[in-house]
Design an enzyme around this catalytic site. Sequence first.
Site, PDB file in Angstrom:
ATOM      1  N   ASP A   1       6.029   2.234  -6.884  1.00  0.00           N
ATOM      2  CA  ASP A   1       5.955   1.038  -6.044  1.00  0.00           C
ATOM      3  C   ASP A   1       5.039   0.035  -6.727  1.00  0.00           C
ATOM      4  OD1 ASP A   1       5.983  -0.761  -3.818  1.00  0.00           O
ATOM      5  OD2 ASP A   1       4.049   0.081  -3.223  1.00  0.00           O
TER       6      ASP A   1
ATOM      7  N   THR B   1       0.799  -1.225   0.000  1.00  0.00           N
ATOM      8  CA  THR B   1       0.000   0.000   0.000  1.00  0.00           C
ATOM      9  C   THR B   1       0.827   1.268   0.000  1.00  0.00           C
ATOM     10  OG1 THR B   1      -1.732  -1.110   1.165  1.00  0.00           O
ATOM     11  CG2 THR B   1      -1.625   1.194   1.536  1.00  0.00           C
TER      12      THR B   1
ATOM     13  N   SER C   1       4.183   0.011   1.552  1.00  0.00           N
ATOM     14  CA  SER C   1       5.332  -0.277   0.699  1.00  0.00           C
ATOM     15  C   SER C   1       5.749   0.919  -0.143  1.00  0.00           C
ATOM     16  CB  SER C   1       5.011  -1.465  -0.214  1.00  0.00           C
ATOM     17  OG  SER C   1       3.829  -1.220  -0.953  1.00  0.00           O
TER      18      SER C   1
END
Length: 273
Positions: free
Chosen positions: A205, A40, A168
């Site tokens: 990401d 996330t 993350s």
Amino acid sequence: MSKSAIEVPSQGGFSFDLCRRNDMLAKKGVGLPSFLKTGTTIVGLIFQDGVILGADTRATEGPIVADKNCEKIHYMAPNIYCCGAGTAADTEAVTDMVSSQLQLHRYHTGRESRVVTALTLLKKHLFSYQGHVSAALVLGGVDITGPHLHTIYPHGSTDTLPFATMGSGSLAAMAMFESNYKEGLTRDEGIKLVVDAICSGIFNDLGSGSNVDVCVITKGHKEYLRNHLLPNPRTFVSSKGYTFTKKTEVLSTKIIPLKERVEVTEGGDAMEE
């Protein structure tokens, strides 16, 4: 019979028997089932009138995108919301449980919930499970004492900050905050900064992606902007549809008729008259 021979049940607390069992199975080569994780980027900041929370909408299961438009901003109270990162089931279960406790507390006291009450309930619950509940949270709200923003880690530790990121994609989002955050942001400036931070996590990401959700909380009012921005539209879908001019050709045809096959067996026992 001596007292030492009697098995006395444990007096409360969390049992780690299943954790030891899972560790034993892992050492023997039995893999644990995969979890649905939100992988996330979640953020929050304090602006001049309240708190703004933001999150992406991608949920992953290993290398697979399991949900492209999940909700990561969870309701806690009318004046308190919470962003969750980690295992999706853990974040939803923990926030729902504390939300119901806050509701009962409001019924009992007749007063608005305070952000510090939600913070205490969440950190105590997570600390009691020693990090086995994989829920990393960004808690924000406005109560009688003003706007508040907290981060809660899976082991129960907390931070109180004017802006925060977790998940993350938190490093990419924090780069945007540290470059552009200032005190006294207006509502529009705060929303733009939150959106930029989430987009930074989405594009840098692999565990973050899809859309941007924003929640603006002020005194006596909240505004949940679901799918506020869609930075990843599906450009490969044709608006005209697809047509196939050449049909599949039949190269050969062979028909085999089915014949009924009857077998007559002679002999056997004679019938009685």
